[in-house]
Design an enzyme around this catalytic site. Structure first.
Site, PDB file in Angstrom:
ATOM      1  N   GLU A  51      58.854 147.628 -96.657  1.00 10.86           N
ATOM      2  CA  GLU A  51      59.238 146.828 -97.817  1.00 10.86           C
ATOM      3  C   GLU A  51      60.324 145.818 -97.457  1.00 10.86           C
ATOM      4  O   GLU A  51      60.299 144.664 -97.912  1.00 10.86           O
ATOM      5  CB  GLU A  51      59.734 147.745 -98.944  1.00 10.86           C
ATOM      6  CG  GLU A  51      58.696 148.749 -99.429  1.00 10.86           C
ATOM      7  CD  GLU A  51      58.781 150.087 -98.722  1.00 10.86           C
ATOM      8  OE1 GLU A  51      58.546 151.106 -99.378  1.00 10.86           O
ATOM      9  OE2 GLU A  51      59.095 150.111 -97.508  1.00 10.86           O
ATOM     10  N   TRP A 169      34.716 163.074 -62.695  1.00  8.27           N
ATOM     11  CA  TRP A 169      35.009 162.971 -64.118  1.00  8.27           C
ATOM     12  C   TRP A 169      33.768 163.373 -64.887  1.00  8.27           C
ATOM     13  O   TRP A 169      32.673 162.898 -64.575  1.00  8.27           O
ATOM     14  CB  TRP A 169      35.424 161.562 -64.500  1.00  8.27           C
ATOM     15  CG  TRP A 169      36.668 161.099 -63.838  1.00  8.27           C
ATOM     16  CD1 TRP A 169      36.791 160.312 -62.732  1.00  8.27           C
ATOM     17  CD2 TRP A 169      37.993 161.421 -64.243  1.00  8.27           C
ATOM     18  NE1 TRP A 169      38.100 160.101 -62.435  1.00  8.27           N
ATOM     19  CE2 TRP A 169      38.866 160.767 -63.346  1.00  8.27           C
ATOM     20  CE3 TRP A 169      38.543 162.186 -65.273  1.00  8.27           C
ATOM     21  CZ2 TRP A 169      40.250 160.858 -63.450  1.00  8.27           C
ATOM     22  CZ3 TRP A 169      39.911 162.268 -65.376  1.00  8.27           C
ATOM     23  CH2 TRP A 169      40.757 161.618 -64.486  1.00  8.27           C
ATOM     24  N   ARG A 183      47.123 159.695 -76.562  1.00 12.28           N
ATOM     25  CA  ARG A 183      48.430 159.968 -75.955  1.00 12.28           C
ATOM     26  C   ARG A 183      49.493 159.029 -76.513  1.00 12.28           C
ATOM     27  O   ARG A 183      50.655 159.416 -76.676  1.00 12.28           O
ATOM     28  CB  ARG A 183      48.355 159.818 -74.432  1.00 12.28           C
ATOM     29  CG  ARG A 183      47.562 160.899 -73.736  1.00 12.28           C
ATOM     30  CD  ARG A 183      47.673 160.766 -72.215  1.00 12.28           C
ATOM     31  NE  ARG A 183      46.869 161.771 -71.524  1.00 12.28           N
ATOM     32  CZ  ARG A 183      46.862 161.961 -70.218  1.00 12.28           C
ATOM     33  NH1 ARG A 183      47.625 161.195 -69.442  1.00 12.28           N
ATOM     34  NH2 ARG A 183      46.106 162.892 -69.664  1.00 12.28           N
ATOM     35  N   LEU A 203      50.427 162.783 -66.586  1.00 10.24           N
ATOM     36  CA  LEU A 203      50.456 162.971 -68.036  1.00 10.24           C
ATOM     37  C   LEU A 203      51.150 161.804 -68.734  1.00 10.24           C
ATOM     38  O   LEU A 203      51.951 161.993 -69.659  1.00 10.24           O
ATOM     39  CB  LEU A 203      51.130 164.305 -68.416  1.00 10.24           C
ATOM     40  CG  LEU A 203      50.474 165.575 -67.874  1.00 10.24           C
ATOM     41  CD1 LEU A 203      51.230 166.812 -68.330  1.00 10.24           C
ATOM     42  CD2 LEU A 203      49.005 165.661 -68.289  1.00 10.24           C
ATOM     43  N   SER A 220      55.391 180.521 -68.432  1.00 11.53           N
ATOM     44  CA  SER A 220      56.123 181.729 -68.841  1.00 11.53           C
ATOM     45  C   SER A 220      57.040 182.297 -67.762  1.00 11.53           C
ATOM     46  O   SER A 220      58.056 182.914 -68.064  1.00 11.53           O
ATOM     47  CB  SER A 220      55.140 182.811 -69.299  1.00 11.53           C
ATOM     48  OG  SER A 220      54.229 183.123 -68.258  1.00 11.53           O
ATOM     49  N   ASN A 297      43.586 176.403 -74.482  1.00 16.21           N
ATOM     50  CA  ASN A 297      42.796 176.043 -75.658  1.00 16.21           C
ATOM     51  C   ASN A 297      42.542 177.265 -76.536  1.00 16.21           C
ATOM     52  O   ASN A 297      42.695 177.211 -77.757  1.00 16.21           O
ATOM     53  CB  ASN A 297      41.462 175.419 -75.237  1.00 16.21           C
ATOM     54  CG  ASN A 297      41.635 174.030 -74.645  1.00 16.21           C
ATOM     55  OD1 ASN A 297      42.697 173.429 -74.745  1.00 16.21           O
ATOM     56  ND2 ASN A 297      40.581 173.511 -74.027  1.00 16.21           N
ATOM     57  N   PHE A 298      42.157 178.362 -75.899  1.00 15.67           N
ATOM     58  CA  PHE A 298      41.907 179.576 -76.677  1.00 15.67           C
ATOM     59  C   PHE A 298      43.188 180.106 -77.304  1.00 15.67           C
ATOM     60  O   PHE A 298      43.212 180.457 -78.488  1.00 15.67           O
ATOM     61  CB  PHE A 298      41.268 180.664 -75.813  1.00 15.67           C
ATOM     62  CG  PHE A 298      41.089 181.963 -76.551  1.00 15.67           C
ATOM     63  CD1 PHE A 298      40.161 182.077 -77.576  1.00 15.67           C
ATOM     64  CD2 PHE A 298      41.880 183.068 -76.247  1.00 15.67           C
ATOM     65  CE1 PHE A 298      40.002 183.267 -78.271  1.00 15.67           C
ATOM     66  CE2 PHE A 298      41.737 184.261 -76.936  1.00 15.67           C
ATOM     67  CZ  PHE A 298      40.791 184.365 -77.958  1.00 15.67           C
TER      68      PHE A 298
END
Length: 363
Positions: A51, A169, A183, A203, A220, A297-298
């Protein structure tokens, strides 16, 4: 005409993608006597709101005009003064709003103030589109948790690598470029430490005017190699999420490299992803792209942190019992526990079919 002006405001808002997080994407169009006299959008985090930019871009008297804005004007003082006061000061006749601001500090208060000052208010024009535009902001501002997108590139039979581990790929260059657009849009990208050990990726966002996401590594025990690109390449912030099982010597080495280490609770000796989302939300990471392997993913789906999935499916069949699938782990043992999607969309990018959908019952 309300819809046409709001469509323009939405298109303007999209120009701020990748630049305003954790603020919302907002566009504004000012109309007087049936003519557009100014427009603006929120251009970068901490900068003037849409605005304000629209008002400053006007060369005509604003009194009696109408402003179309994708999100309810702000009511509170933040990094900038309240936009609702600016609208009242310039004596707008009418304000057309795409959607209410879900921020508890606003949440309809601006509309009440505008009406109290004799300004006509219309709400809900292109509301569905405005909500989709700001799905990240809506979740983050109401829960303080990141909006999470799980992305995977697979063969037609759901494989992300051959039995020998070859994965580059599976999808086309066009699909990979689209992944880099994701990304840019999202604040962070998250992978497991095995991806770092096996592939050593940067990345980063490799498109024109791209913005590198914050890199989040799930590790971890702190097995990440100290010569990894995500550690040595300082083009983006790297966060390593770990647990009480972390290697203490490695932790000191990471801190010396100016790597941020977040220690969270563990779940079966792995990073508790729900706990991690809380910690990431505290440091204003409003959105995350998961680009890991089948295990992460899981775990992400199992622990319920995913809001949206985006699968790029290549017209290739790999086969093989030992070929890695897009979703690993132990899997869901009963169909009743399987993850269901809603609001599915389909499109083609390059040779791939792209399927996108939201997790049912996700918050």
């Amino acid at each position: 005409m309300n819809e046409n002006y709001m469509d323009l405001a939405i298109d303007l808002a999209k120009k701020g993608i990748g630049k305003v997080n954790p603020n919302p994407l907002v566009g504004a169009v000012i109309v007087k006597n049936g003519k557009i006299i100014a427009q603006g959008y929120h251009e970068y985090y901490g900068g003037p709101h849409a605005e304000v930019n629209a008002v400053e871009n006007s060369t005509e008297i604003l009194e009696g005009s109408t402003i179309y804005v994708t999100l309810e004007p702000c009511y509170h003082y933040g990094k900038t003064p309240p936009c609702v006061d600016l609208i009242i000061k310039n004596k707008f006749q009418k304000v057309v709003i795409g959607m209410l601001d879900p921020n508890p500090l606003v949440a309809g208060k601006s509309i009440e103030k505008l009406k109290e000052n004799g300004i006509e208010v219309v709400v809900g024009i292109r509301e569905k589109e405005c909500r989709e535009l700001n799905e990240i902001f809506i979740k983050y501002i109401t829960s303080k948790l990141p909006f999470v997108v799980l992305k995977s590139a697979t063969s037609l039979d759901g494989k992300i690598a051959t039995s020998t581990g070859e994965s580059k790929w599976i999808t086309s260059e066009e699909a990979r470029k689209d992944g880099h657009i994701l990304r840019k849009k999202l604040s962070a990208i998250m992978v497991g430490v095995n991806t770092i050990i096996n592939d050593d990726p940067n990345l980063t966002c490799r498109i024109d005017n791209g913005r590198n996401p914050v890199r989040i590594i799930l590790d971890s025990k702190l097995r990440i190699p100290m010569n990894s690109k995500v550690i040595k390449n300082k083009d983006a912030l790297t966060i390593v999420a770990t647990t009480r099982y972390a290697d203490k010597i490695k932790m000191q080495q990471l801190l010396k490299e100016e790597i941020k280490v977040i220690q969270v609770r563990d779940k079966n000796k792995k990073v508790d992803l729900k706990d991690l989302m809380i910690e990431l939300g505290k440091i204003q990471i409003d959105s995350i792209l998961i680009e890991g392997g089948g295990e992460i993913n899981f775990s992400s789906l199992q622990q319920g942190i995913v809001d949206k999935v985006r699968f790029y499916i290549a017209p290739k069949i790999i086969g093989g019992v030992n070929s890695k699938g897009s979703i690993g782990g132990e899997g869901f043992r009963r169909l009743s526990n399987a993850v269901n999607l809603k609001s599915l969309t389909y499109k083609n990018i390059g040779n791939e079919i792209v399927i996108e959908g939201y997790i049912k019952n996700s918050k």
